[in-house]
Scaffold this active site. Structure first.
Site, PDB file in Angstrom:
ATOM      1  N   ASP A 161     -16.014  21.052 -25.955  1.00 42.80           N
ATOM      2  CA  ASP A 161     -15.706  21.907 -27.106  1.00 42.80           C
ATOM      3  C   ASP A 161     -14.209  22.221 -27.219  1.00 42.80           C
ATOM      4  O   ASP A 161     -13.759  22.746 -28.235  1.00 42.80           O
ATOM      5  CB  ASP A 161     -16.507  23.213 -27.026  1.00 42.80           C
ATOM      6  CG  ASP A 161     -18.001  22.958 -27.158  1.00 42.80           C
ATOM      7  OD1 ASP A 161     -18.382  21.938 -27.764  1.00 42.80           O
ATOM      8  OD2 ASP A 161     -18.795  23.776 -26.656  1.00 42.80           O
ATOM      9  N   ARG A 198     -14.193  25.451 -34.590  1.00 46.79           N
ATOM     10  CA  ARG A 198     -13.225  25.017 -33.570  1.00 46.79           C
ATOM     11  C   ARG A 198     -12.078  24.211 -34.177  1.00 46.79           C
ATOM     12  O   ARG A 198     -10.963  24.222 -33.657  1.00 46.79           O
ATOM     13  CB  ARG A 198     -13.925  24.243 -32.454  1.00 46.79           C
ATOM     14  CG  ARG A 198     -14.954  25.118 -31.741  1.00 46.79           C
ATOM     15  CD  ARG A 198     -15.213  24.738 -30.326  1.00 46.79           C
ATOM     16  NE  ARG A 198     -16.455  25.354 -29.876  1.00 46.79           N
ATOM     17  CZ  ARG A 198     -16.577  26.610 -29.469  1.00 46.79           C
ATOM     18  NH1 ARG A 198     -15.521  27.401 -29.456  1.00 46.79           N
ATOM     19  NH2 ARG A 198     -17.745  27.089 -29.096  1.00 46.79           N
ATOM     20  N   LYS A 205     -20.563  32.054 -25.812  1.00 45.83           N
ATOM     21  CA  LYS A 205     -21.602  31.772 -26.798  1.00 45.83           C
ATOM     22  C   LYS A 205     -22.835  31.151 -26.141  1.00 45.83           C
ATOM     23  O   LYS A 205     -23.958  31.575 -26.397  1.00 45.83           O
ATOM     24  CB  LYS A 205     -21.023  30.853 -27.882  1.00 45.83           C
ATOM     25  CG  LYS A 205     -21.959  30.552 -29.038  1.00 45.83           C
ATOM     26  CD  LYS A 205     -21.193  30.189 -30.289  1.00 45.83           C
ATOM     27  CE  LYS A 205     -20.643  28.784 -30.272  1.00 45.83           C
ATOM     28  NZ  LYS A 205     -21.673  27.730 -30.346  1.00 45.83           N
ATOM     29  N   ARG A 245     -15.651  15.717 -35.298  1.00 43.77           N
ATOM     30  CA  ARG A 245     -14.407  16.289 -34.758  1.00 43.77           C
ATOM     31  C   ARG A 245     -13.346  15.230 -34.438  1.00 43.77           C
ATOM     32  O   ARG A 245     -12.172  15.564 -34.361  1.00 43.77           O
ATOM     33  CB  ARG A 245     -14.707  17.156 -33.526  1.00 43.77           C
ATOM     34  CG  ARG A 245     -15.357  18.461 -33.924  1.00 43.77           C
ATOM     35  CD  ARG A 245     -15.598  19.388 -32.747  1.00 43.77           C
ATOM     36  NE  ARG A 245     -16.144  20.653 -33.235  1.00 43.77           N
ATOM     37  CZ  ARG A 245     -16.782  21.531 -32.477  1.00 43.77           C
ATOM     38  NH1 ARG A 245     -16.970  21.290 -31.200  1.00 43.77           N
ATOM     39  NH2 ARG A 245     -17.236  22.653 -33.007  1.00 43.77           N
ATOM     40  N   GLN A 290     -27.950  21.118 -24.344  1.00 48.76           N
ATOM     41  CA  GLN A 290     -28.953  21.618 -25.288  1.00 48.76           C
ATOM     42  C   GLN A 290     -30.281  20.905 -25.056  1.00 48.76           C
ATOM     43  O   GLN A 290     -31.342  21.532 -25.053  1.00 48.76           O
ATOM     44  CB  GLN A 290     -28.472  21.428 -26.723  1.00 48.76           C
ATOM     45  CG  GLN A 290     -27.244  22.286 -27.033  1.00 48.76           C
ATOM     46  CD  GLN A 290     -26.669  22.039 -28.407  1.00 48.76           C
ATOM     47  OE1 GLN A 290     -27.136  21.173 -29.139  1.00 48.76           O
ATOM     48  NE2 GLN A 290     -25.640  22.789 -28.761  1.00 48.76           N
TER      49      GLN A 290
HETATM   50  C1  S3P Z   1     -23.971  23.807 -25.803  1.00 52.13           C
HETATM   51  C2  S3P Z   1     -23.921  22.512 -25.378  1.00 52.13           C
HETATM   52  C3  S3P Z   1     -22.953  21.504 -25.898  1.00 52.13           C
HETATM   53  C4  S3P Z   1     -21.794  22.202 -26.613  1.00 52.13           C
HETATM   54  C5  S3P Z   1     -22.260  23.272 -27.569  1.00 52.13           C
HETATM   55  C6  S3P Z   1     -23.026  24.342 -26.809  1.00 52.13           C
HETATM   56  C7  S3P Z   1     -24.981  24.709 -25.219  1.00 52.13           C
HETATM   57  O1  S3P Z   1     -23.613  20.684 -26.825  1.00 52.13           O
HETATM   58  O2  S3P Z   1     -21.002  21.255 -27.304  1.00 52.13           O
HETATM   59  O3  S3P Z   1     -21.161  23.868 -28.211  1.00 52.13           O
HETATM   60  O4  S3P Z   1     -24.878  25.942 -25.392  1.00 52.13           O
HETATM   61  O5  S3P Z   1     -25.898  24.206 -24.563  1.00 52.13           O
HETATM   62  P1  S3P Z   1     -24.536  19.425 -26.374  1.00 52.13           P
HETATM   63  O6  S3P Z   1     -25.721  19.928 -25.638  1.00 52.13           O
HETATM   64  O7  S3P Z   1     -24.920  18.761 -27.660  1.00 52.13           O
HETATM   65  O8  S3P Z   1     -23.657  18.557 -25.522  1.00 52.13           O
END
Ligand code: S3P
Length: 431
Positions: free
Chosen positions: A317, A390, A20, A348, A166
């Site tokens: 995750d 999840r 993803k 979670r 992110q």
């Molecule tokens: C993700 C970063 C993670 C992860 C999310 C996807 C990404 O989150 O938990 O499912 O694709 O950059 P955070 O950036 O909030 O840690």
């Protein structure tokens, strides 16, 4: 409502849907690039479709043919969207796109579903404001809808205390159109797909170890050169099957083409530490990412284990399904330093503690994790998913391992990352 009973074992081989995180980035970076890019084996799920639709609303032409995309890159020149941009349930969509929109001199408004509208946005809104973009929203910009008017921005140095990929990605994507350098310092390395993929698009990044952690730096003004990206299978989706095979007597599975990037494979390594027979076969590199076929076989009861704060980012995750494995292991297990779990698609920590307690496990809840005592067998129970994919998949695994009947209240939420989860489960299940 879904009813589940204990399965006999799982057997066979499976290629779970593509990653993803990589699928979001592949379509975003292709749109930012100069020229036509191709994305192979793209994950089509509710979350990634939200990203694709937003990029289309910004004027990007994207042609889909099966699992392949042809993306006509805009070289960072998008057009003002005619309507609100809906990130649906996807935090990655909202936060990465807020970074992209901060480079654009027009008005846009990003919103999401009820769950996403409860999640914190200040973590990207504040540094993007510091770069010079205008952003505002509910609760002084911490909650969606958030509006943006971007344009001329400048590079900053940001300390990524929460180890959020992110946030890092949002700032790097904005930084590519900022004046000067944008730098992200990470005490704990978060997933690095954006960096790897930017390199595949010809972007120069500087990486070093500083006194406060890992530093990643990008100079503004660089163009992304169009390319072709192959998306590997998602280790987070594979984790549910790997857990089932490790916990069910007589099971053996091969999960094909799985991403085993060290910032993502902490769950597989933790299972090995618990005594599971999990191995990487045919290790190779695809589009700058390490990929392997993951072999897993049941070989007896697992041992309880501890997850330390510094290990959390590499398995963030997978912690709900790891909790299920811990619940069936010998002795006590604990997870600390995982407060970020409280602001995911659901809280979670709460959902896991509540679900496991309903299944007969004694669990202590902390603000940043939990501690539990392993049991020989889980008891079937009614489990609330809180609309979180999840949680639904982790407790479906628990239901297949439990005595008696388990009820999952909202199985349809798996469509966020894995629309065919129950179909694939059926394919490997021996009842
Ligand atoms: C993700 C970063 C993670 C992860 C999310 C996807 C990404 O989150 O938990 O499912 O694709 O950059 P955070 O950036 O909030 O840690």
């Amino acid at each position: 409502m879904l009813r589940l009973r204990r399965a006999k074992s799982v057997k066979g081989s499976l290629r779970v849907p593509s990653d993803k995180s990589i699928s979001h980035r592949a379509v975003i970076l292709s749109s930012l690039a100069n020229g036509e890019s191709y994305v192979r084996e793209w994950l089509s799920s509710a979350d990634t479709k939200a990203t694709l639709n937003i990029l289309r609303a910004l004027g990007t032409k994207i042609v889909r043919k099966g699992k392949d995309l042809k993306v006509y890159g805009r070289d960072y020149l998008f057009s003002e969207p005619p309507d609100v941009l809906d990130a649906k349930n996807s935090g990655t969509t909202a936060r990465l796109m807020l970074g992209v929109l901060s480079t654009q001199p027009f008005f846009s408004l990003v919103t999401g579903d009820k769950s996403l509208r409860r999640r914190p946005m200040l973590r990207v809104v504040e540094p993007l404001r510091e770069m010079g973009a205008f952003l505002d929203g509910r609760e002084r910009g911490n909650r969606l809808p958030v509006c943006v008017r971007g344009g001329k921005i400048r590079g900053i140095s940001f300390f990524n205390r929460k180890a959020s990929a992110q946030v890092k990605s949002s700032l790097l994507l904005a930084g590519l159109r900022a004046e000067g350098y944008t730098e992200v310092v990470e005490p704990l390395l978060s997933r690095d797909h954006t960096e790897r993929m930017l390199r595949a698009f010809g972007v120069k990044l500087h990486q070093m170890e500083g006194k406060d952690g890992h530093v990643i730096k990008v100079e503004g003004g660089q163009s992304l050169k169009s390319t072709e990206i192959f998306c590997p299978a998602d280790p987070s989706s594979a984790s549910f099957f790997v857990a089932l095979a490790a916990l069910l007597d007589g099971s053996e599975l091969l999960l094909k083409d799985v991403l085993v990037n060290p910032t993502r494979d902490g769950f597989f390594r933790k299972l090995q530490e618990m005594g599971a027979d999990v191995r990487y076969e045919n290790l190779r590199e695809i589009s700058g990412e390490p990929v392997a076929d993951v072999y897993v076989r049941h070989r007896g009861r697992l041992r309880g284990v501890e997850v330390k704060p510094e290990e959390v980012p590499s398995m963030i995750d997978e912690l709900p399904v790891l909790a299920v494995a811990m619940a069936l292991s010998e002795g006590s297990s604990r997870v600390r330093g995982a407060e970020e779990l409280r602001v995911k698609e659901s809280d979670r920590i709460r959902a896991v503690v509540e679900g496991l307690r309903a299944m007969g496990v004694s669990v202590e809840e902390f603000e940043d994790g939990f501690e539990l005592e392993g049991v020989e067998t889980l008891k079937g129970a009614k489990v609330k998913t809180y609309g979180d994919h999840r949680i639904a998949m982790a407790f479906s695994v628990a239901g297949l391992l439990a005595e008696g009947e388990t009820l999952i209240d909202d199985p349809s939420c798996v469509a966020v990352s894995y629309p065919d989860f129950y179909k694939d489960l059926d394919y490997i299940l021996i009842r």
